[in-house]
Enzyme design. Structure first.
Site, PDB file in Angstrom:
ATOM      1  N   CYS A 172     -19.622  17.752 -21.093  1.00 12.47           N
ATOM      2  CA  CYS A 172     -20.101  17.647 -19.712  1.00 12.47           C
ATOM      3  C   CYS A 172     -20.739  16.274 -19.452  1.00 12.47           C
ATOM      4  O   CYS A 172     -20.016  15.285 -19.399  1.00 12.47           O
ATOM      5  CB  CYS A 172     -21.017  18.823 -19.405  1.00 12.47           C
ATOM      6  SG  CYS A 172     -21.027  19.201 -17.664  1.00 12.47           S
ATOM      7  N   ARG A 198     -22.232  22.484 -13.100  1.00 12.62           N
ATOM      8  CA  ARG A 198     -22.175  21.212 -12.339  1.00 12.62           C
ATOM      9  C   ARG A 198     -21.209  20.252 -13.039  1.00 12.62           C
ATOM     10  O   ARG A 198     -21.524  19.107 -13.339  1.00 12.62           O
ATOM     11  CB  ARG A 198     -23.574  20.595 -12.193  1.00 12.62           C
ATOM     12  CG  ARG A 198     -24.464  21.372 -11.216  1.00 12.62           C
ATOM     13  CD  ARG A 198     -25.874  20.847 -11.155  1.00 12.62           C
ATOM     14  NE  ARG A 198     -26.594  21.093 -12.405  1.00 12.62           N
ATOM     15  CZ  ARG A 198     -26.932  20.176 -13.288  1.00 12.62           C
ATOM     16  NH1 ARG A 198     -26.639  18.915 -13.071  1.00 12.62           N
ATOM     17  NH2 ARG A 198     -27.565  20.498 -14.387  1.00 12.62           N
ATOM     18  N   HIS A 246     -19.027  23.675 -21.534  1.00 16.59           N
ATOM     19  CA  HIS A 246     -20.112  23.766 -22.529  1.00 16.59           C
ATOM     20  C   HIS A 246     -19.725  24.720 -23.654  1.00 16.59           C
ATOM     21  O   HIS A 246     -20.096  25.906 -23.598  1.00 16.59           O
ATOM     22  CB  HIS A 246     -21.387  24.279 -21.856  1.00 16.59           C
ATOM     23  CG  HIS A 246     -22.056  23.282 -20.981  1.00 16.59           C
ATOM     24  ND1 HIS A 246     -23.157  22.563 -21.383  1.00 16.59           N
ATOM     25  CD2 HIS A 246     -21.764  22.869 -19.737  1.00 16.59           C
ATOM     26  CE1 HIS A 246     -23.526  21.752 -20.407  1.00 16.59           C
ATOM     27  NE2 HIS A 246     -22.703  21.912 -19.392  1.00 16.59           N
ATOM     28  N   GLU A 277     -20.941  25.113 -26.453  1.00 17.95           N
ATOM     29  CA  GLU A 277     -22.119  25.606 -27.184  1.00 17.95           C
ATOM     30  C   GLU A 277     -22.705  26.851 -26.520  1.00 17.95           C
ATOM     31  O   GLU A 277     -23.551  27.523 -27.103  1.00 17.95           O
ATOM     32  CB  GLU A 277     -23.171  24.492 -27.308  1.00 17.95           C
ATOM     33  CG  GLU A 277     -23.987  24.163 -26.063  1.00 17.95           C
ATOM     34  CD  GLU A 277     -23.218  23.386 -24.989  1.00 17.95           C
ATOM     35  OE1 GLU A 277     -22.002  23.168 -25.146  1.00 17.95           O
ATOM     36  OE2 GLU A 277     -23.851  23.016 -23.982  1.00 17.95           O
TER      37      GLU A 277
HETATM   38  N1  GLN Z   1     -23.644  16.989 -13.241  1.00 22.06           N
HETATM   39  C1  GLN Z   1     -24.027  16.355 -14.474  1.00 22.06           C
HETATM   40  C2  GLN Z   1     -23.748  14.855 -14.433  1.00 22.06           C
HETATM   41  O1  GLN Z   1     -23.170  14.403 -13.510  1.00 22.06           O
HETATM   42  C3  GLN Z   1     -23.341  16.999 -15.659  1.00 22.06           C
HETATM   43  C4  GLN Z   1     -23.709  18.453 -15.756  1.00 22.06           C
HETATM   44  C5  GLN Z   1     -23.813  18.996 -17.135  1.00 22.06           C
HETATM   45  O2  GLN Z   1     -23.860  18.262 -18.140  1.00 22.06           O
HETATM   46  N2  GLN Z   1     -23.897  20.282 -17.220  1.00 22.06           N
HETATM   47  O3  GLN Z   1     -24.102  14.134 -15.308  1.00 22.06           O
END
Ligand code: GLN
Length: 203
Positions: A91, A145, A180, A182
């Site tokens: 992410c 996100r 994710h 994990e």
């Molecule tokens: N929205 C975050 C970013 O732009 C990433 C989100 C996450 O790591 N869960 O860095």
């Protein structure tokens, strides 16, 4: 096999020592998962700890905050590390590893030839659990996100998809996932990274 041979055998495959960048975000879930799989984990809070590890996970969190906390010196040291040692970004970690970052534009380590768009699912589907395919096997994927990979370079292998989107990719020793691993019940993605670390050692 003699006892001596057995000992030598063990010495050839030492426990991998994996760092988890622990500046911010959900680094502890990665630590637990790696320990379950038999790795020794170092929570990396200082640049010099990068010298002690065989591979690194950059966890989720907020990529812009990571950049601030790393500072110029930390960013430079990390950039050097990802050129030579296996690294897996999830992410926000995937965003940091990318060559191009959109929405908004921000610096990346350029370790993997992908374009990535931050917060690409919009506010309505801020977070979700969906089933994707990791190496062709149905796998639970947790998106928070999450970014979307908008471009995949010719040297990049797609390891996982969700719908039509690539969600995990690899180029050389560098792996990135927009979800994710994990936080789900399965260990296959972390195991794939540990395999990458051990294969790199045998090169
Ligand atoms: N929205 C975050 C970013 O732009 C990433 C989100 C996450 O790591 N869960 O860095």
């Amino acid at each position: 096999m003699t006892d001596l041979a057995r000992t030598e055998n063990l010495q050839e495959t030492p426990t991998p020592r994996i760092g988890v960048l622990a500046l911010q975000g959900d680094f502890d879930a990665h630590r637990r998962r790696l320990e379950e799989l038999g790795a020794e984990v170092v929570l990396v809070k200082k640049p010099e700890q990068l010298d002690e590890i065989d591979g690194l996970i950059i966890p989720g969190g907020e990529s812009s905050t990571f950049l601030k906390l790393l500072g110029e010196a930390g960013f430079a040291k990390l950039k050097e590390f990802v050129r030579v040692k296996p690294t897996f970004g999830t992410c926000a970690g995937a965003i940091l590893l990318a060559k191009e970052v959109q929405n908004p534009t921000q610096s990346g380590l350029g370790a993997i030839d992908i374009g990535i768009r931050r917060n690409a699912y919009g506010r309505q589907i801020d977070s979700s659990i969906r089933e994707g395919l990791f190496r062709g096997i149905p796998t639970e994927m947790v998106f928070i996100r999450a970014p979307k990979i908008s471009r995949v370079g010719p040297q990049v292998e797609v390891l996982a998809t969700e719908g039509h989107d690539p969600v995990a990719v690899r180029q050389g020793k560098v792996m990135a996932a927009t979800f994710h691993p994990e936080l789900s019940g399965e260990s296959s993605v972390h195991q794939a990274f540990l395999d990458l670390v051990s294969n790199g050692k045998h090169e």
